[in-house]
Structures are given as structure tokens and as C-alpha cells.
Design an enzyme around this catalytic site. Structure first.
Site, PDB file in Angstrom:
ATOM      1  CE1 TYR A 166      -4.198   1.594   1.249  1.00 13.50           C
ATOM      2  CE2 TYR A 166      -2.657   3.185   1.958  1.00 13.50           C
ATOM      3  CZ  TYR A 166      -3.863   2.854   1.667  1.00 13.50           C
ATOM      4  OH  TYR A 166      -4.933   3.993   1.690  1.00 13.50           O
ATOM      5  CE1 TYR A 191      -5.463   5.541  -0.957  1.00 13.00           C
ATOM      6  CE2 TYR A 191      -7.268   6.950  -0.923  1.00 13.00           C
ATOM      7  CZ  TYR A 191      -6.504   6.354  -0.369  1.00 13.00           C
ATOM      8  OH  TYR A 191      -6.459   6.582   0.980  1.00 13.00           O
TER       9      TYR A 191
END
Ligand SMILES: [Zn+2]
Lengths: 152, 388
Positions: B291, B342
Site C-alpha cells: 500500500y 486508489y
């Protein structure tokens, strides 16, 4: 500790930035009252002597709820810092870069506090630089700011 | 470790909507969620009626009761939200779904995330109120308010401790952008990034420049989990969970940046548990999806998962190791949060599944094991090990 040249009524930021207020439950009232009278306070556990900041209801070390407040000299060193270029608050739209420091306070168990590093935002800053507190007085609240000390 | 989820659950379906730039989705966030879930169910070869559980994270606004009502799902047997802001719960939601399957609470659980920030508040904006209380009172008045500002401070300290320069962050960003150029789903497809452009981009907050920061996007993604023995009868190669972990270290995120261990992605307690559950070591990992809220968190995550040494991290991130096809450890092979989209990191789980099905647009040859790490520097964080 707080000589008069450690006090400023000039704000680091333009008007419109959020200002701190004590929590309604009273937990951090002594800290903000201390700042108001230009005294830097952090919690110290009465039975075991552990320092802690931010304030908690009990000591994280011995879990006692008998917690007092200790006075810090206002001298510290830069633990980390950042130069902010992209503002996220509307009051900072035309501010340009500014410096935020995370200051470690050796005489109160190395707890840390955040503040602005006063002076030229483009000044050379290094982790480990010595700083001292500067009180930024507003109408009903005082911010804890920092200024680098000259290298000896 | 005989008492775990290891090898008992598989991801059998993945689905995502088209990914849009923030504010550009032509449909509502709720519709996006419905679409991703339906696609994941179809991908698995299941029926909507088979879904009986929901898991999400980061205060997803799309309540399972509403989703189930809209989808006509006969009954909900499990619904769960992982605590914590940011993307720290991305792998945790998958882990919680797996736990529900192993416990027998539900048979087919969907882990999902839908985001259309333009329709709600955006992340990364400062406090609007005139007064701030509690932990924010020690930071916001000093202009320390956005995620970038919170995490730059930690990254600065980490880079100082290990003498790491901006080059490492640049290497991480370039890898994601390079991989996105193979991926038609990627919002940054057709927009390659050069080293020069990286350095010419404006500072957001030192040490982060523009391309160190995740995008903001509209869209939704979903994965379906079920028991390993059921998974084998479904459409795709099952992708098994070898391990899942979630949590946080000692006094992380106490107020005013007083975490005793400050310069950390917060994986130091999780990574050993993850490897122990899986029974493997870092050298067994073929591909990693980590991430990226900000590149600095990826850097620390690689170190804390034992994939490179802190004092050699800069060399590791700049020698092409992170880039497909020739790198030792291809990273974020879909483009990730930086360059694919995202979806609060859930797109990284989908990419992990693709790698282990052999379907990635940056397919790592003979990939057997994929690491997925969620939310670096927040609390709690979470991670997964997947295998085929
Ligand atoms: Zn104590």
C-alpha cells in the site's frame, strides 16, 4: 525559564487557523493552563515517576491513576521536522512553505511535542538541533512554538 | 501453528469498476459498490444469492444491510468493519472475511471498498473548525493536519536514521508508474513517469514530492472468499490465504507523535506473526503489493517485512529490484495506489490474485507467493500472504 523574549504575540500563521481548546472532560486542562502562564507541563506519575504526553487518565507504565504534572525547562532537540509546501487549510493558501518540528524533551523523559520552528522557513535544519520554547499568545489560548538555539 | 486460517480459505472471485479520477464517476458510490460486488460474484462463477457475508474497513459508507437489500441477498450471516482510518484495514477486511469462513459464520464473504470522495468529503483536507480538541489540539494549530504531513515526519526520521536519500522514494514511485503503463485499468496508463519528471514535480511536504503521494480516485473493488474445499469447484485457480495478520505495536499513535518506536511502518509486530502462520520466510515471496499512501511507508514496509535491510534499502529500491520483469521483487505490479487507482488499497489484493492466477499485465514468471501489506504508518495495519 520563560524570559520575556520567549513570548510573542505575533502569530506564525495568518488568522483563521484552528486554535487548541481543552477537552471538555478536563484531562488536558492543566497543560493548556500551563501554556497560558508560560509554563510547559507534562504528566508525571506520582508512584512510579513515568512521564507521559499527551495526557492520559492513568499511567501507561504502572496503571496508577495518581498522576501529577511536572515542569519542563522548555529546552529540547529536534527529533524530526518537515517543511510543508502544499497547504491543506484555506487560511494557509498564500502562506508559502512553513516548518513543523517534532521536539524531544530530555528533562521530561524524552516526551515529544509538535510546534512550528520559528524564523526563516528555508533555514537549514537538522535532526538533533537544540531548540527552546517560545510562547505564542492568542486572545484566550497560548501555542507552544520552538526556536533553534545558536550552536555552541 | 495448527490453530489458524492457513490454507483453509481461498479468494475465488475479484471484481472492480472502471477506475475514475476523483470526482469523475458518473454513478454514485453505492452503485459503484454494487457493480464491483456483482462482477466479483460473476468472476467466481457464483450467484448473488450465495453471498452471505460482508467485510470492509475505513468506515466504508456502504452498509451491508443496504447492499444486501439492493442485491436481493436472502440473508446476511456476517457483517464486519475493521477499525481504523486510512488503508490499514485493507488486508484486515480480507482476513476478517477469512476468519468468518473458517468459523462457519458464513460461506461466501465479500470484502469490498467503494470510494467516490467527490460525493462526500475528500481526504487530506485540514480541519475546518475554529477550535480543535484532544490529540488534534497538539498538531493541527501548527499546520500538521493532513495524512501527507503526518507521515512525512515519520519518513524524515526513518531516512535520517538509515541515511536514505530521496532516490529510494523515487525508485518506488517509478516502479509503480512503469507497471501502470502495461495496465489498461490504470488511471495513469499512458502517462509514464521519468526520473526527471519525478524531481521536477513540486514538493507536497518534504521529503514527499507530488509523485510520492497516492492518487484520489472514484471506483469500487471486491473479492469473494470461501472455504478451500469449495473453492476447487469454482471457475478460477483458487488463491489461498497462507496467513493474515492485523494489529499495531506498543503505544503506536499515542497523541502528539509520542509513539515510542516512531520511525516505523508499524509492521514490526505483524510481519513475524504473518511468516510464522504461513510457515515461510521473506525469501519465499515472489511478488509484493504494498500500500502506497506515500512512498516512505512502502520503504519502511519492505524493511519491516524482511525484504531488504534498512541500511541497504536505498540500493535495493534503486537497482531495478522493484521493477517487472527483471527485478528481484516486482512491487505493485498493477501500478498500485500511485498509478493504477486508489481503491484504498483493495486493488492490491485483486492484483495479488491476478499474479497467482497468471493473469497480471506484469506477470511474474511462476509466481507462487504474494505479499499484500496494508496501510503503512497508520494503526492498526494489516497484511496477507497469498499462494496459488
Ligand atoms: Zn506509574
Amino acid at each position: 525559564m520563560a524570559s520575556e523574549n520567549n513570548v510573542t504575540t505575533e502569530s506564525y500563521f495568518p488568522d483563521g487557523m484552528p486554535l487548541p481548546a481543552p477537552m471538555p472532560d478536563g484531562l488536558d486542562a492543566p497543560f493548556w493552563e500551563g501554556a497560558r502562564s508560560h509554563t510547559l507541563l507534562v504528566q508525571r506519575c506520582n508512584p512510579c515517576g513515568t512521564f507521559q504526553f499527551g495526557p492520559e487518565w492513568i499511567c501507561h507504565k504502572c496503571r496508577s491513576n495518581d498522576i501529577g504534572w511536572a515542569r519542563c525547562s522548555g529546552r529540547g532537540k529536534i527529533y524530526a521536522f518537515e517543511r510543508v509546501w502544499h497547504p491543506v487549510h484555506k487560511a494557509l493558501r498564500d502562506k508559502g512553505p512553513y516548518l513543523v518540528a517534532l521536539v524531544e524533551l530530555p528533562d521530561v523523559g524524552n516526551v515529544r511535542m509538535v510546534g512550528n520552528l520559528l524564523g526563516d522557513p528555508q533555514q537549514d535544519v537538522a535532526i538533533g538541533d537544540a531548540v527552546e520554547v517560545v510562547w505564542e499568545d492568542h486572545q484566550d489560548v497560548t501555542l507552544v512554538q520552538w526556536r533553534r538555539l545558536p550552536v555552541k | 501453528m495448527d490453530y489458524s486460517i492457513k490454507d483453509k480459505v481461498a479468494i475465488v472471485g475479484i471484481g472492480e469498476t472502471r477506475y475514475y479520477k476523483a470526482g469523475q464517476a458518473p454513478i454514485s458510490e453505492f452503485q459503484l459498490a454494487l457493480e464491483a460486488i456483482q462482477k466479483a460474484v460473476a468472476d467466481a462463477g457464483l450467484h448473488i444469492e450465495d453471498i452471505d457475508g460482508f467485510a470492509s474497513y475505513s468506515d466504508d459508507r456502504n452498509d451491508p444491510t443496504r447492499l444486501a437489500g439492493a442485491l436481493g441477498i436472502p440473508q446476511i450471516q456476517f457483517s464486519n468493519m475493521h477499525w481504523g482510518g486510512g488503508g490499514g484495514g485493507m488486508a484486515g477486511a480480507v482476513g476478517n472475511a477469512a476468519a468468518a469462513v473458517v468459523a462457519g459464520y458464513a460461506k461466501h464473504v465479500v470484502a469490498f471498498r467503494a470510494l467516490a470522495q467527490g460525493q462526500f468529503g475528500r481526504f487530506g483536507q485540514g480541519h475546518a473548525g475554529a477550535r480543535v480538541r484532544g490529540a488534534a489540539a497538539y498538531t493541527a494549530p501548527y499546520g500538521l493536519m493532513s495524512p501527507a504531513q503526518m507521515f512525512a515526519m515519520r519518513t524524515q526520521r526513518f531516512m535520517h536514521e538509515h541515511k536514505i536519500s530521496q532516490e529510494a522514494l523515487c525508485g518506488i514511485s517509478l516502479a509503480s508508474y512503469k507497471h501502470a503503463q502495461q495496465n489498461l485499468r490504470a488511471v495513469m496508463y499512458g502517462r509514464p513517469l521519468t526520473r526527471e519528471a519525478y524531481y521536477n514535480a513540486r514538493w507536497i511536504v518534504e521529503p514527499f514530492r507530488l509523485f510520492d503521494c497516492c492518487q484520489e480516485n472514484d471506483g469500487a473493488a471486491a473479492v469473494i472468499l470461501t472455504r478451500a474445499d469449495r473453492a476447487r469447484d469454482l471457475r478460477h485457480t483458487p488463491v489461498y490465504l497462507m496467513a493474515a495478520a492485523q494489529g499495531t505495536g506498543y503505544r503506536q499513535w499515542v497523541p502528539a507523535h509520542n509513539d515510542p518506536d516512531y520511525a516505523t511502518s508499524n509492521f514490526k509486530t505483524l510481519a513475524p506473526r504473518l511468516y510464522e502462520m504461513a510457515g515461510i520466510s521473506p525469501t519465499d515471496i515472489d511478488v509484493a503489493q504494498v500500500y502506497e499512501n506515500f512512498t516512505g511507508g512502502v520503504l519502511m514496509s519492505l524493511v519491516e517485512h524482511g525484504l531488504c535491510d534498512a541500511d541497504e534499502a536505498e540500493a535495493f529500491c534503486t537497482n531495478g529490484n522493484l521493477e517487472w520483469p527483471n527485478g528481484k521483487l516486482p512491487l505493485n505490479t498493477s501500478g498500485g495506489n500511485l498509478a493504477e487507482a486508489y481503491m484504498h488499497g483493495l486493488e492490491l489484493v485483486l492484483e495479488g490474485v491476478r499474479q497467482l492466477r497468471g493473469d497480471s499485465t506484469c506477470q511474474v514468471k511462476d509466481a507462487r507467493v504474494c505479499l499484500v501489506a496494508a496501510g503503512p504508518m497508520v494503526s492498526p495495519v494489516s497484511n496477507l500472504l497469498l499462494r496459488n
